[in-house]
Motif scaffolding. Structure first.
Motif, mmCIF file in Angstrom:
data_model
loop_
_atom_site.group_PDB
_atom_site.id
_atom_site.type_symbol
_atom_site.label_atom_id
_atom_site.label_comp_id
_atom_site.label_asym_id
_atom_site.label_seq_id
_atom_site.Cartn_x
_atom_site.Cartn_y
_atom_site.Cartn_z
ATOM 1 N N GLY A 90 -45.166 70.545 106.148
ATOM 2 C CA GLY A 90 -46.129 69.798 105.344
ATOM 3 C C GLY A 90 -47.487 69.757 106.001
ATOM 4 O O GLY A 90 -47.826 70.614 106.824
ATOM 5 N N ASP A 103 -47.346 64.470 104.545
ATOM 6 C CA ASP A 103 -46.817 64.861 103.233
ATOM 7 C C ASP A 103 -45.952 66.093 103.479
ATOM 8 O O ASP A 103 -46.466 67.182 103.720
ATOM 9 C CB ASP A 103 -47.966 65.173 102.280
ATOM 10 C CG ASP A 103 -47.487 65.529 100.877
ATOM 11 O OD1 ASP A 103 -46.261 65.554 100.649
ATOM 12 O OD2 ASP A 103 -48.344 65.800 100.021
ATOM 13 N N ALA A 105 -42.195 68.508 102.874
ATOM 14 C CA ALA A 105 -41.005 68.916 102.120
ATOM 15 C C ALA A 105 -39.903 69.201 103.129
ATOM 16 O O ALA A 105 -40.144 69.839 104.156
ATOM 17 C CB ALA A 105 -41.296 70.160 101.295
ATOM 18 N N ASP A 129 -39.242 66.002 98.445
ATOM 19 C CA ASP A 129 -40.597 65.583 98.765
ATOM 20 C C ASP A 129 -40.523 64.273 99.556
ATOM 21 O O ASP A 129 -39.944 63.289 99.082
ATOM 22 C CB ASP A 129 -41.363 65.384 97.452
ATOM 23 C CG ASP A 129 -42.832 65.105 97.667
ATOM 24 O OD1 ASP A 129 -43.277 65.108 98.820
ATOM 25 O OD2 ASP A 129 -43.538 64.891 96.662
ATOM 26 N N ASP A 141 -39.985 60.419 98.729
ATOM 27 C CA ASP A 141 -41.048 60.055 97.790
ATOM 28 C C ASP A 141 -40.438 59.745 96.429
ATOM 29 O O ASP A 141 -39.613 60.507 95.917
ATOM 30 C CB ASP A 141 -42.034 61.217 97.678
ATOM 31 C CG ASP A 141 -43.345 60.804 97.027
ATOM 32 O OD1 ASP A 141 -43.361 59.763 96.331
ATOM 33 O OD2 ASP A 141 -44.336 61.517 97.199
ATOM 34 N N GLN A 144 -41.194 62.979 92.841
ATOM 35 C CA GLN A 144 -40.855 64.300 93.369
ATOM 36 C C GLN A 144 -41.715 65.361 92.672
ATOM 37 O O GLN A 144 -41.477 65.714 91.529
ATOM 38 C CB GLN A 144 -39.363 64.585 93.157
ATOM 39 C CG GLN A 144 -38.452 63.743 94.030
ATOM 40 C CD GLN A 144 -38.571 64.126 95.505
ATOM 41 O OE1 GLN A 144 -38.391 65.282 95.884
ATOM 42 N NE2 GLN A 144 -38.878 63.146 96.337
ATOM 43 N N ASP A 145 -42.723 65.859 93.384
ATOM 44 C CA ASP A 145 -43.690 66.770 92.785
ATOM 45 C C ASP A 145 -43.521 68.210 93.246
ATOM 46 O O ASP A 145 -44.425 69.026 93.063
ATOM 47 C CB ASP A 145 -45.110 66.293 93.092
ATOM 48 C CG ASP A 145 -45.398 64.932 92.473
ATOM 49 O OD1 ASP A 145 -45.321 64.826 91.235
ATOM 50 O OD2 ASP A 145 -45.672 63.978 93.221
ATOM 51 N N LEU A 146 -42.385 68.519 93.832
ATOM 52 C CA LEU A 146 -42.101 69.881 94.264
ATOM 53 C C LEU A 146 -41.246 70.608 93.236
ATOM 54 O O LEU A 146 -40.418 70.002 92.567
ATOM 55 C CB LEU A 146 -41.365 69.887 95.601
ATOM 56 C CG LEU A 146 -42.037 69.194 96.780
ATOM 57 C CD1 LEU A 146 -41.138 69.279 98.001
ATOM 58 C CD2 LEU A 146 -43.382 69.811 97.075
ATOM 59 N N ARG A 164 -46.004 73.614 94.499
ATOM 60 C CA ARG A 164 -46.537 72.304 94.136
ATOM 61 C C ARG A 164 -47.960 72.466 93.651
ATOM 62 O O ARG A 164 -48.689 73.360 94.101
ATOM 63 C CB ARG A 164 -46.526 71.375 95.357
ATOM 64 C CG ARG A 164 -46.617 69.894 95.004
ATOM 65 C CD ARG A 164 -47.161 69.070 96.152
ATOM 66 N NE ARG A 164 -48.612 69.056 96.181
ATOM 67 C CZ ARG A 164 -49.333 68.260 96.976
ATOM 68 N NH1 ARG A 164 -48.724 67.472 97.836
ATOM 69 N NH2 ARG A 164 -50.662 68.277 96.926
ATOM 70 N N ASP A 174 -48.779 61.759 97.994
ATOM 71 C CA ASP A 174 -49.060 63.194 98.087
ATOM 72 C C ASP A 174 -50.465 63.373 98.646
ATOM 73 O O ASP A 174 -51.428 62.809 98.114
ATOM 74 C CB ASP A 174 -48.987 63.875 96.709
ATOM 75 C CG ASP A 174 -47.552 64.076 96.246
ATOM 76 O OD1 ASP A 174 -46.640 64.001 97.079
ATOM 77 O OD2 ASP A 174 -47.357 64.314 95.042
#
Length: 247
Positions: A90, A103, A105, A129, A141, A144-146, A164, A174
């Motif tokens: 990250g 931030d 993964a 994430d 997190d 989850q934005d992955l 991402r 993030d």
């Protein structure tokens, strides 16, 4: 004679105008073709802009590379580590110390309910994430934005591939990526496989952060500023020579 010359000149100009090599009916087609070529070139440039590759850490035990698509505003990351266990990667806006605002993964293949016919084993590809504010295990997190592509282990090498958006809607957990900001890269890996959110602490030497800062959108490295004391020393040393030439 003058009228004849004028007539011949007029005919010549009309012929040139109508000739396909100089104008006339094919002019619009040439313009259209040129426009299509420009659009194709622009699309090719916007498709994938290579941001950087081969950021190597841990004496070669950890390798990270990524590409940025200016069309989709998406960064796609590939990391490889010399482990059969979990892998984390990250960035942070800070200096990388004390795991402040990481931030990251974290992913690892681990036994689950999905059957892989080719390997005759049960695997679940898993990348999550996380975010950390201090030393210790990062916190999962809530957003989850992955998008995970793969998380595989082969011959003692674990490889994660995920993507991402450079900027997400999660502005608190993030760390957003922009073309004018540089990030400290952070990395770690452990010996054991991990569950969806649980992973053992890494061993000493199997974690760290980059000495340089990177812009993940442009792929540029931040040039380290020369210490002010060094600049002052150089100026002081050269000042007598300068004074000789001036006076």
């Amino acid at each position: 004679m003058t009228r004849l010359k004028c007539s011949l000149l007029l005919l010549f100009l009309i012929a040139v105008t109508l000739h396909p090599c100089y104008g006339g009916g094919d002019h619009e087609e040439e313009e259209a073709g040129g426009k299509e070529e420009e659009e194709e070139e622009e699309a090719a440039l916007n498709m994938v802009t290579v941001a950087a590759s081969d950021a190597i850490f841990g004496g070669g035990k950890f390798n990270a590379s990524w590409t940025y698509s200016s069309a989709s505003k998406t960064i796609t990351i590939t990391v490889k580590a010399e482990t059969a266990g979990w892998v984390g990667f990250g960035w942070t806006e800070g200096d990388g110390k004390k795991m402040v605002n990481y931030d990251v993964a974290v992913g690892a293949p681990f036994i689950a309910a999905d059957y892989d016919f080719y390997t005759m084993t049960l695997f679940l590809q898993n990348i999550n994430d996380f975010f950390s504010t201090t030393t210790g295990r990062p916190v999962l997190d809530a957003s989850q934005d992955l998008t995970a592509s793969s998380c595989l282990e082969d011959a003692g090498i674990t490889t994660l591939v995920y993507s991402r958006l450079a900027t997400t809607n999660d502005t608190t957990k993030d760390v957003q990526l922009h073309d004018d900001e540089f990030m400290t890269l952070v990395w770690a890996f452990g010996a054991a496989d991990a569950g969806p959110t649980a992973f053992e602490e890494h061993e000493e030497g199997n974690h760290g952060y980059s000495a340089e800062k990177y812009n993940l959108v442009t792929g540029m490295k931040q040039v380290a500023a020369v210490a002010s004391s060094v600049i002052i020393s150089i100026i002081t040393a050269l000042l007598p020579v300068f004074m000789l030439f001036v006076f």
